[in-house]
Design a protein around this motif. Structure first.
Motif, PDB file in Angstrom:
ATOM      1  N   LEU A  32       0.822  -1.202   0.000  1.00 50.23           N
ATOM      2  CA  LEU A  32       0.000   0.000   0.000  1.00 50.23           C
ATOM      3  C   LEU A  32       0.864   1.264   0.000  1.00 50.23           C
ATOM      4  O   LEU A  32       1.876   1.335   0.694  1.00 50.23           O
ATOM      5  CB  LEU A  32      -0.906   0.026   1.232  1.00 50.23           C
ATOM      6  CG  LEU A  32      -2.050  -0.980   1.290  1.00 50.23           C
ATOM      7  CD1 LEU A  32      -2.757  -0.871   2.636  1.00 50.23           C
ATOM      8  CD2 LEU A  32      -3.039  -0.749   0.158  1.00 50.23           C
ATOM      9  N   LYS A  33       0.433   2.233  -0.789  1.00 51.98           N
ATOM     10  CA  LYS A  33       1.071   3.549  -0.795  1.00 51.98           C
ATOM     11  C   LYS A  33      -0.038   4.594  -0.806  1.00 51.98           C
ATOM     12  O   LYS A  33      -0.665   4.836  -1.833  1.00 51.98           O
ATOM     13  CB  LYS A  33       1.973   3.711  -2.013  1.00 51.98           C
ATOM     14  CG  LYS A  33       3.194   2.787  -2.021  1.00 51.98           C
ATOM     15  CD  LYS A  33       4.057   3.003  -3.255  1.00 51.98           C
ATOM     16  CE  LYS A  33       5.261   2.069  -3.250  1.00 51.98           C
ATOM     17  NZ  LYS A  33       6.109   2.257  -4.465  1.00 51.98           N
ATOM     18  N   ILE A  34      -0.294   5.182   0.349  1.00 48.07           N
ATOM     19  CA  ILE A  34      -1.394   6.129   0.479  1.00 48.07           C
ATOM     20  C   ILE A  34      -0.888   7.386   1.176  1.00 48.07           C
ATOM     21  O   ILE A  34      -0.507   7.332   2.352  1.00 48.07           O
ATOM     22  CB  ILE A  34      -2.564   5.525   1.279  1.00 48.07           C
ATOM     23  CG1 ILE A  34      -2.971   4.161   0.696  1.00 48.07           C
ATOM     24  CG2 ILE A  34      -3.764   6.472   1.273  1.00 48.07           C
ATOM     25  CD1 ILE A  34      -4.018   3.438   1.501  1.00 48.07           C
ATOM     26  N   PRO A  35      -0.856   8.509   0.490  1.00 52.50           N
ATOM     27  CA  PRO A  35      -0.417   9.752   1.121  1.00 52.50           C
ATOM     28  C   PRO A  35      -1.240  10.076   2.368  1.00 52.50           C
ATOM     29  O   PRO A  35      -2.400   9.683   2.470  1.00 52.50           O
ATOM     30  CB  PRO A  35      -0.651  10.806   0.028  1.00 52.50           C
ATOM     31  CG  PRO A  35      -0.670  10.037  -1.247  1.00 52.50           C
ATOM     32  CD  PRO A  35      -1.242   8.699  -0.909  1.00 52.50           C
ATOM     33  N   PHE A  36      -0.627  10.763   3.297  1.00 53.45           N
ATOM     34  CA  PHE A  36      -1.255  11.246   4.534  1.00 53.45           C
ATOM     35  C   PHE A  36      -1.349  10.175   5.613  1.00 53.45           C
ATOM     36  O   PHE A  36      -1.679  10.483   6.751  1.00 53.45           O
ATOM     37  CB  PHE A  36      -2.649  11.843   4.278  1.00 53.45           C
ATOM     38  CG  PHE A  36      -2.727  12.748   3.098  1.00 53.45           C
ATOM     39  CD1 PHE A  36      -2.013  13.936   3.071  1.00 53.45           C
ATOM     40  CD2 PHE A  36      -3.496  12.414   1.986  1.00 53.45           C
ATOM     41  CE1 PHE A  36      -2.071  14.782   1.965  1.00 53.45           C
ATOM     42  CE2 PHE A  36      -3.565  13.249   0.888  1.00 53.45           C
ATOM     43  CZ  PHE A  36      -2.853  14.439   0.881  1.00 53.45           C
ATOM     44  N   PHE A  37      -1.090   8.901   5.264  1.00 55.94           N
ATOM     45  CA  PHE A  37      -1.144   7.831   6.254  1.00 55.94           C
ATOM     46  C   PHE A  37       0.249   7.245   6.477  1.00 55.94           C
ATOM     47  O   PHE A  37       1.058   7.145   5.545  1.00 55.94           O
ATOM     48  CB  PHE A  37      -2.054   6.695   5.783  1.00 55.94           C
ATOM     49  CG  PHE A  37      -3.521   7.020   5.834  1.00 55.94           C
ATOM     50  CD1 PHE A  37      -4.249   6.828   7.000  1.00 55.94           C
ATOM     51  CD2 PHE A  37      -4.174   7.505   4.716  1.00 55.94           C
ATOM     52  CE1 PHE A  37      -5.608   7.106   7.038  1.00 55.94           C
ATOM     53  CE2 PHE A  37      -5.530   7.795   4.745  1.00 55.94           C
ATOM     54  CZ  PHE A  37      -6.251   7.600   5.918  1.00 55.94           C
ATOM     55  N   GLN A  38       0.498   6.817   7.710  1.00 51.86           N
ATOM     56  CA  GLN A  38       1.672   6.010   8.016  1.00 51.86           C
ATOM     57  C   GLN A  38       1.216   4.561   8.019  1.00 51.86           C
ATOM     58  O   GLN A  38       0.362   4.170   8.826  1.00 51.86           O
ATOM     59  CB  GLN A  38       2.260   6.384   9.377  1.00 51.86           C
ATOM     60  CG  GLN A  38       3.464   5.524   9.778  1.00 51.86           C
ATOM     61  CD  GLN A  38       3.919   5.789  11.203  1.00 51.86           C
ATOM     62  OE1 GLN A  38       3.496   6.759  11.827  1.00 51.86           O
ATOM     63  NE2 GLN A  38       4.782   4.934  11.734  1.00 51.86           N
ATOM     64  N   ILE A  39       1.741   3.765   7.117  1.00 48.88           N
ATOM     65  CA  ILE A  39       1.263   2.394   6.956  1.00 48.88           C
ATOM     66  C   ILE A  39       2.157   1.427   7.726  1.00 48.88           C
ATOM     67  O   ILE A  39       3.378   1.408   7.553  1.00 48.88           O
ATOM     68  CB  ILE A  39       1.203   2.007   5.467  1.00 48.88           C
ATOM     69  CG1 ILE A  39       0.218   2.916   4.730  1.00 48.88           C
ATOM     70  CG2 ILE A  39       0.789   0.539   5.317  1.00 48.88           C
ATOM     71  CD1 ILE A  39       0.237   2.764   3.237  1.00 48.88           C
ATOM     72  N   LYS A  40       1.537   0.628   8.593  1.00 50.92           N
ATOM     73  CA  LYS A  40       2.238  -0.417   9.316  1.00 50.92           C
ATOM     74  C   LYS A  40       1.674  -1.763   8.877  1.00 50.92           C
ATOM     75  O   LYS A  40       0.457  -1.959   8.875  1.00 50.92           O
ATOM     76  CB  LYS A  40       2.080  -0.237  10.828  1.00 50.92           C
ATOM     77  CG  LYS A  40       2.836   0.970  11.373  1.00 50.92           C
ATOM     78  CD  LYS A  40       2.877   0.953  12.903  1.00 50.92           C
ATOM     79  CE  LYS A  40       3.745   2.082  13.429  1.00 50.92           C
ATOM     80  NZ  LYS A  40       3.860   2.046  14.918  1.00 50.92           N
ATOM     81  N   THR A  41       2.559  -2.673   8.510  1.00 52.25           N
ATOM     82  CA  THR A  41       2.140  -3.949   7.919  1.00 52.25           C
ATOM     83  C   THR A  41       2.328  -5.096   8.907  1.00 52.25           C
ATOM     84  O   THR A  41       3.358  -5.180   9.590  1.00 52.25           O
ATOM     85  CB  THR A  41       2.941  -4.225   6.635  1.00 52.25           C
ATOM     86  OG1 THR A  41       2.756  -3.132   5.730  1.00 52.25           O
ATOM     87  CG2 THR A  41       2.464  -5.498   5.968  1.00 52.25           C
ATOM     88  N   PHE A  42       1.343  -5.986   8.952  1.00 49.60           N
ATOM     89  CA  PHE A  42       1.357  -7.128   9.862  1.00 49.60           C
ATOM     90  C   PHE A  42       0.903  -8.380   9.109  1.00 49.60           C
ATOM     91  O   PHE A  42       0.355  -8.298   8.017  1.00 49.60           O
ATOM     92  CB  PHE A  42       0.417  -6.870  11.052  1.00 49.60           C
ATOM     93  CG  PHE A  42       0.728  -5.623  11.821  1.00 49.60           C
ATOM     94  CD1 PHE A  42       1.581  -5.663  12.914  1.00 49.60           C
ATOM     95  CD2 PHE A  42       0.179  -4.404  11.438  1.00 49.60           C
ATOM     96  CE1 PHE A  42       1.877  -4.507  13.618  1.00 49.60           C
ATOM     97  CE2 PHE A  42       0.471  -3.247  12.141  1.00 49.60           C
ATOM     98  CZ  PHE A  42       1.316  -3.290  13.237  1.00 49.60           C
ATOM     99  N   ARG A  43       1.093  -9.517   9.727  1.00 45.97           N
ATOM    100  CA  ARG A  43       0.666 -10.770   9.112  1.00 45.97           C
ATOM    101  C   ARG A  43      -0.760 -11.148   9.521  1.00 45.97           C
ATOM    102  O   ARG A  43      -1.448 -11.831   8.767  1.00 45.97           O
ATOM    103  CB  ARG A  43       1.626 -11.895   9.510  1.00 45.97           C
ATOM    104  CG  ARG A  43       3.026 -11.790   8.901  1.00 45.97           C
ATOM    105  CD  ARG A  43       3.908 -12.909   9.382  1.00 45.97           C
ATOM    106  NE  ARG A  43       4.079 -12.878  10.841  1.00 45.97           N
ATOM    107  CZ  ARG A  43       4.737 -13.802  11.542  1.00 45.97           C
ATOM    108  NH1 ARG A  43       5.261 -14.853  10.914  1.00 45.97           N
ATOM    109  NH2 ARG A  43       4.851 -13.698  12.855  1.00 45.97           N
ATOM    110  N   THR A  44      -1.165 -10.723  10.694  1.00 50.22           N
ATOM    111  CA  THR A  44      -2.494 -11.075  11.190  1.00 50.22           C
ATOM    112  C   THR A  44      -3.163  -9.864  11.837  1.00 50.22           C
ATOM    113  O   THR A  44      -2.496  -8.911  12.251  1.00 50.22           O
ATOM    114  CB  THR A  44      -2.426 -12.202  12.240  1.00 50.22           C
ATOM    115  OG1 THR A  44      -1.759 -11.708  13.405  1.00 50.22           O
ATOM    116  CG2 THR A  44      -1.708 -13.426  11.684  1.00 50.22           C
ATOM    117  N   ALA A  45      -4.473  -9.945  11.951  1.00 45.60           N
ATOM    118  CA  ALA A  45      -5.217  -8.881  12.632  1.00 45.60           C
ATOM    119  C   ALA A  45      -4.850  -8.826  14.107  1.00 45.60           C
ATOM    120  O   ALA A  45      -4.787  -7.744  14.704  1.00 45.60           O
ATOM    121  CB  ALA A  45      -6.718  -9.124  12.467  1.00 45.60           C
TER     122      ALA A  45
END
Length: 328
Positions: free
Chosen positions: A62-75
């Motif tokens: 994901l590349k979305i301006p205005f957001f800091q994206i943190k990626t995980f494997r599970t909810a």
């Protein structure tokens, strides 16, 4: 599962001040991730809302301006993150898109998520889940324990609610108990429309051409629909049965709060013809909020310049409804 679970639209519920919204991006080969990204870019971070989004390991990050994206494997891992509107929680999943519903529904049921917004998933993908459902709506119905779930299509010109899901035409009948349940739910949901539309009646379509022509073409209108409507509702609440071939004339659009269609294409052919991809879908009958788009997966169109209006409108309306329900 509690098979007597009531829809949120049937009674008042309070939502917390801070809400996490789940988003499933649908088939990786489709347009789901693209329209979700464009919608979130247009929305920007929303006060007191955080987004949790499922994407496939086979899809670009994901590349979305205005957001800091943190990626995980599970909810489960993602939800350990402290609440922050600017942090978007991405679940990069190895599972199929249909299984994301199986993972997200319990989080909606226990109120970890305040709502679920779903991008399209092909019926072939949904059929591959262990529940063998035909589409997302019946799968969520099963997972939630809801007794009946109806598809509501909201548009800028008129609104439609379907009595049946994806049902073969030869199997279409007027189920009195199911129709009565739909009409009662629709009258509750009517209170969430614009004030000018809240007191407009529901318009129930006839099953047969010309609404049966007084029994000359079919008798469902005379034997089932008319007696049921007269017994349970006033004319200010419900009108019908309406001749399906003239009900959707432009002059009638503003007359009804919702058209009640007795089968899928009876309502969705006129709705999609008029609204194209600008409407959105709400699930009526689930014990949590679920919004979706009014179009399909768009397989093979992910690299095209496609409209994201439906997904954006669905997301905006989801946030609006939560804010509105906080006040009730």
């Amino acid at each position: 599962m509690d098979r007597n679970t009531k829809s949120l639209f049937s009674h008042k519920k309070l939502f917390p001040l801070k809400n996490r919204i789940g988003i499933t991006t649908g088939d990786p080969q489709g347009i789901g991730q693209k329209i979700a990204q464009k919608s979130l870019k247009a929305l920007r971070p929303q006060k007191n809302f955080q987004f949790l989004i499922w994407t496939s390991t086979s899809s670009p990050s994901l590349k979305i301006p205005f957001f800091q994206i943190k990626t995980f494997r599970t909810a489960k891992e993602a939800l350990k993150t402290p609440f922050n509107e600017k942090i978007l929680l991405e679940i990069k999943s190895k599972k199929k898109a249909g299984d994301w519903l199986i993972e997200s529904a319990p989080l909606c049921l226990d109120k970890t998520l305040s709502a679920l917004i779903t991008a399209p998933v092909s019926k072939a993908t949904i059929k591959k889940t262990k529940y063998k459902a035909l589409s997302q709506t019946p799968l969520l119905k099963h997972l939630s324990g809801a007794k009946e779930v109806f598809m509501v299509f909201r548009g800028s010109f008129f609104n439609v609610i379907l009595l049946t899901d994806h049902c073969a035409l030869k199997k279409v009948t007027v189920d009195e108990k199911k129709l009565l349940s739909l009409l009662k739910e629709a009258l509750h949901f009517r209170s969430f429309l614009n004030p000018k539309d809240q007191k407009k009646p529901l318009g129930v379509l006839g099953l047969n051409p010309h609404a049966g022509e007084k029994g000359l073409i079919g008798d469902e209108e005379q034997k089932v629909l008319t007696p049921l409507l007269k017994k349970y509702f006033s004319n200010k609440e419900v009108e019908g049965p309406l001749p399906p071939d003239t009900a959707f004339l432009k002059k009638n659009w503003s007359r009804y709060s919702f058209y009640i269609a007795l089968y899928h294409d009876q309502g969705l052919i006129p709705f999609k013809t008029v609204h194209a991809q600008s409407g959105f879908c709400v699930s009526l009958g689930l014990p949590f909020l679920r919004f979706s788009v009014d179009h399909g997966t768009g397989l093979g169109l992910a690299d095209k310049d496609i409209s994201f209006e439906s997904f954006l409108t669905a997301t905006k309306q989801c946030l609006k409804l939560i804010k509105q329900k906080r006040k009730t």
